[in-house]
Design a protein around this motif. Structure first.
Motif, PDB file in Angstrom:
ATOM      1  N   GLN A  44      55.177  37.432  36.915  1.00  0.00           N
ATOM      2  CA  GLN A  44      56.475  37.600  37.566  1.00  0.00           C
ATOM      3  C   GLN A  44      57.433  38.446  36.736  1.00  0.00           C
ATOM      4  O   GLN A  44      58.154  39.277  37.266  1.00  0.00           O
ATOM      5  CB  GLN A  44      57.098  36.229  37.830  1.00  0.00           C
ATOM      6  N   TYR A  45      57.445  38.249  35.434  1.00  0.00           N
ATOM      7  CA  TYR A  45      58.338  39.011  34.563  1.00  0.00           C
ATOM      8  C   TYR A  45      57.615  40.135  33.834  1.00  0.00           C
ATOM      9  O   TYR A  45      58.192  40.799  32.991  1.00  0.00           O
ATOM     10  CB  TYR A  45      59.010  38.074  33.551  1.00  0.00           C
ATOM     11  N   GLY A  46      56.360  40.344  34.189  1.00  0.00           N
ATOM     12  CA  GLY A  46      55.560  41.403  33.587  1.00  0.00           C
ATOM     13  C   GLY A  46      55.270  42.503  34.593  1.00  0.00           C
ATOM     14  O   GLY A  46      56.164  43.240  35.015  1.00  0.00           O
ATOM     15  N   LEU A  47      54.017  42.599  35.003  1.00  0.00           N
ATOM     16  CA  LEU A  47      53.613  43.680  35.901  1.00  0.00           C
ATOM     17  C   LEU A  47      54.318  43.641  37.250  1.00  0.00           C
ATOM     18  O   LEU A  47      54.664  44.690  37.794  1.00  0.00           O
ATOM     19  CB  LEU A  47      52.095  43.650  36.115  1.00  0.00           C
ATOM     20  N   THR A  48      54.552  42.455  37.794  1.00  0.00           N
ATOM     21  CA  THR A  48      55.223  42.368  39.098  1.00  0.00           C
ATOM     22  C   THR A  48      56.611  42.981  39.027  1.00  0.00           C
ATOM     23  O   THR A  48      56.969  43.846  39.832  1.00  0.00           O
ATOM     24  CB  THR A  48      55.320  40.901  39.570  1.00  0.00           C
ATOM     25  N   SER A  49      57.372  42.552  38.059  1.00  0.00           N
ATOM     26  CA  SER A  49      58.734  43.064  37.898  1.00  0.00           C
ATOM     27  C   SER A  49      58.738  44.566  37.619  1.00  0.00           C
ATOM     28  O   SER A  49      59.529  45.316  38.194  1.00  0.00           O
ATOM     29  CB  SER A  49      59.422  42.310  36.749  1.00  0.00           C
ATOM     30  N   GLN A  50      57.841  45.011  36.765  1.00  0.00           N
ATOM     31  CA  GLN A  50      57.807  46.436  36.409  1.00  0.00           C
ATOM     32  C   GLN A  50      57.361  47.295  37.591  1.00  0.00           C
ATOM     33  O   GLN A  50      57.894  48.393  37.798  1.00  0.00           O
ATOM     34  CB  GLN A  50      56.884  46.670  35.214  1.00  0.00           C
ATOM     35  N   VAL A  92      49.632  50.025  39.187  1.00  0.00           N
ATOM     36  CA  VAL A  92      48.735  49.664  40.288  1.00  0.00           C
ATOM     37  C   VAL A  92      47.282  49.764  39.838  1.00  0.00           C
ATOM     38  O   VAL A  92      46.454  48.905  40.154  1.00  0.00           O
ATOM     39  CB  VAL A  92      49.010  50.524  41.538  1.00  0.00           C
ATOM     40  N   TYR A  93      46.954  50.794  39.067  1.00  0.00           N
ATOM     41  CA  TYR A  93      45.598  50.941  38.531  1.00  0.00           C
ATOM     42  C   TYR A  93      45.231  49.729  37.682  1.00  0.00           C
ATOM     43  O   TYR A  93      44.162  49.135  37.845  1.00  0.00           O
ATOM     44  CB  TYR A  93      45.515  52.231  37.716  1.00  0.00           C
ATOM     45  N   LEU A  94      46.120  49.355  36.773  1.00  0.00           N
ATOM     46  CA  LEU A  94      45.869  48.211  35.900  1.00  0.00           C
ATOM     47  C   LEU A  94      45.767  46.922  36.706  1.00  0.00           C
ATOM     48  O   LEU A  94      44.852  46.114  36.486  1.00  0.00           O
ATOM     49  CB  LEU A  94      46.982  48.099  34.851  1.00  0.00           C
ATOM     50  N   ALA A  95      46.681  46.734  37.649  1.00  0.00           N
ATOM     51  CA  ALA A  95      46.653  45.533  38.479  1.00  0.00           C
ATOM     52  C   ALA A  95      45.350  45.450  39.269  1.00  0.00           C
ATOM     53  O   ALA A  95      44.781  44.361  39.435  1.00  0.00           O
ATOM     54  CB  ALA A  95      47.855  45.518  39.419  1.00  0.00           C
ATOM     55  N   ASP A  96      44.879  46.591  39.738  1.00  0.00           N
ATOM     56  CA  ASP A  96      43.599  46.620  40.454  1.00  0.00           C
ATOM     57  C   ASP A  96      42.457  46.224  39.521  1.00  0.00           C
ATOM     58  O   ASP A  96      41.610  45.399  39.871  1.00  0.00           O
ATOM     59  CB  ASP A  96      43.370  48.009  41.048  1.00  0.00           C
ATOM     60  N   GLU A  97      42.460  46.779  38.326  1.00  0.00           N
ATOM     61  CA  GLU A  97      41.418  46.449  37.344  1.00  0.00           C
ATOM     62  C   GLU A  97      41.442  44.958  36.983  1.00  0.00           C
ATOM     63  O   GLU A  97      40.405  44.369  36.694  1.00  0.00           O
ATOM     64  CB  GLU A  97      41.604  47.286  36.075  1.00  0.00           C
ATOM     65  N   LEU A  98      42.629  44.361  36.996  1.00  0.00           N
ATOM     66  CA  LEU A  98      42.771  42.943  36.672  1.00  0.00           C
ATOM     67  C   LEU A  98      42.505  42.036  37.875  1.00  0.00           C
ATOM     68  O   LEU A  98      42.530  40.813  37.752  1.00  0.00           O
ATOM     69  CB  LEU A  98      44.177  42.670  36.123  1.00  0.00           C
ATOM     70  N   GLY A  99      42.254  42.634  39.040  1.00  0.00           N
ATOM     71  CA  GLY A  99      41.930  41.871  40.236  1.00  0.00           C
ATOM     72  C   GLY A  99      43.140  41.363  41.001  1.00  0.00           C
ATOM     73  O   GLY A  99      43.010  40.467  41.828  1.00  0.00           O
ATOM     74  N   PHE A 100      44.311  41.949  40.754  1.00  0.00           N
ATOM     75  CA  PHE A 100      45.521  41.499  41.445  1.00  0.00           C
ATOM     76  C   PHE A 100      45.697  42.156  42.805  1.00  0.00           C
ATOM     77  O   PHE A 100      46.411  41.634  43.654  1.00  0.00           O
ATOM     78  CB  PHE A 100      46.779  41.803  40.626  1.00  0.00           C
ATOM     79  N   VAL A 101      45.107  43.322  43.003  1.00  0.00           N
ATOM     80  CA  VAL A 101      45.296  44.084  44.234  1.00  0.00           C
ATOM     81  C   VAL A 101      44.254  43.653  45.255  1.00  0.00           C
ATOM     82  O   VAL A 101      43.053  43.614  44.958  1.00  0.00           O
ATOM     83  CB  VAL A 101      45.209  45.604  43.962  1.00  0.00           C
ATOM     84  N   GLN A 102      44.727  43.336  46.443  1.00  0.00           N
ATOM     85  CA  GLN A 102      43.829  42.949  47.527  1.00  0.00           C
ATOM     86  C   GLN A 102      43.030  44.176  47.980  1.00  0.00           C
ATOM     87  O   GLN A 102      43.573  45.292  48.010  1.00  0.00           O
ATOM     88  CB  GLN A 102      44.622  42.392  48.708  1.00  0.00           C
ATOM     89  N   PRO A 103      41.754  44.007  48.326  1.00  0.00           N
ATOM     90  CA  PRO A 103      40.932  45.157  48.720  1.00  0.00           C
ATOM     91  C   PRO A 103      41.552  45.998  49.834  1.00  0.00           C
ATOM     92  O   PRO A 103      41.495  47.223  49.795  1.00  0.00           O
ATOM     93  CB  PRO A 103      39.618  44.513  49.181  1.00  0.00           C
ATOM     94  N   GLU A 104      42.196  45.350  50.820  1.00  0.00           N
ATOM     95  CA  GLU A 104      42.779  46.110  51.919  1.00  0.00           C
ATOM     96  C   GLU A 104      44.027  46.890  51.501  1.00  0.00           C
ATOM     97  O   GLU A 104      44.447  47.803  52.193  1.00  0.00           O
ATOM     98  CB  GLU A 104      43.106  45.202  53.111  1.00  0.00           C
ATOM     99  N   GLU A 105      44.614  46.563  50.360  1.00  0.00           N
ATOM    100  CA  GLU A 105      45.791  47.281  49.858  1.00  0.00           C
ATOM    101  C   GLU A 105      45.430  48.427  48.924  1.00  0.00           C
ATOM    102  O   GLU A 105      46.235  49.319  48.691  1.00  0.00           O
ATOM    103  CB  GLU A 105      46.703  46.332  49.071  1.00  0.00           C
ATOM    104  N   ARG A 106      44.245  48.389  48.388  1.00  0.00           N
ATOM    105  CA  ARG A 106      43.836  49.298  47.327  1.00  0.00           C
ATOM    106  C   ARG A 106      44.126  50.767  47.647  1.00  0.00           C
ATOM    107  O   ARG A 106      44.781  51.459  46.878  1.00  0.00           O
ATOM    108  CB  ARG A 106      42.351  49.104  47.022  1.00  0.00           C
ATOM    109  N   ASN A 107      43.668  51.240  48.780  1.00  0.00           N
ATOM    110  CA  ASN A 107      43.842  52.661  49.104  1.00  0.00           C
ATOM    111  C   ASN A 107      45.290  53.038  49.364  1.00  0.00           C
ATOM    112  O   ASN A 107      45.755  54.074  48.917  1.00  0.00           O
ATOM    113  CB  ASN A 107      42.971  53.053  50.291  1.00  0.00           C
ATOM    114  N   SER A 108      46.017  52.188  50.072  1.00  0.00           N
ATOM    115  CA  SER A 108      47.402  52.536  50.390  1.00  0.00           C
ATOM    116  C   SER A 108      48.291  52.532  49.161  1.00  0.00           C
ATOM    117  O   SER A 108      49.237  53.301  49.079  1.00  0.00           O
ATOM    118  CB  SER A 108      47.971  51.614  51.461  1.00  0.00           C
TER     119      SER A 108
END
Length: 111
Positions: A44-50, A92-108
Motif C-alpha cells: 500500500q505504501y510501496g509499489l501501489t502508492s508509487q 508495472v513490469y516489476l509488479a508483473d514479475e512479482l505476480g501482482f498484475v492480473q493476466p487480463e490486465e497485463r497487456n493493457s
C-alpha cells in the motif's frame, strides 16, 4: 481491457481534454487505480502508492503544461510526464514479475 474514459461535465470545456496524450494518460490513471486495488496490502505504501503517483503525475503534468504560455514550457511539462510514464512502466513490469498484475490486465497496463 479497455476502459472508457468519462469526461466530467465540469471539465468539458478544458483545452487539455482535446489532447490525445491527456485522454490516454487519464485512462491509464483509472486503469492503474483499478489494478492496484488488488495488489497486496503490504505494498500500500510501496509499489501501489508509487504506481498511482506516477500515473497521476503524467496526466497532471499534461494538464499543467497545457495551461502554460508557449510551446517551450509545454514541452518541459511533457518531458516530465514522459519521465513519470517511464517510471510507471518499470513499476508495472516489476509488479508483473512479482505476480501482482492480473493476466487480463497485463497487456493493457504494459502498453
Amino acid at each position: 481491457m479497455a476502459h472508457h474514459v468519462r469526461t466530467p461535465a465540469r471539465l468539458a470545456s478544458k483545452p487539455y481534454e482535446r489532447l490525445k496524450a491527456w485522454t490516454a494518460s487519464h485512462g491509464l490513471v483509472i486503469a492503474i487505480y483499478r489494478a492496484t486495488a488488488t495488489w497486496p496490502r503490504t505494498e500500500q505504501y510501496g509499489l501501489t502508492s508509487q504506481a498511482r503517483r506516477s500515473a497521476f503525475s503524467a496526466a497532471a503534468n499534461i494538464v499543467e503544461g497545457s495551461a502554460r504560455r508557449g510551446p517551450r514550457e509545454f514541452r518541459r511539462f511533457l518531458d516530465i510526464a514522459l519521465g513519470s510514464l517511464a517510471e510507471l512502466a518499470y513499476i508495472v513490469y516489476l509488479a508483473d514479475e512479482l505476480g501482482f498484475v492480473q493476466p487480463e490486465e497485463r497487456n493493457s497496463l504494459r502498453t
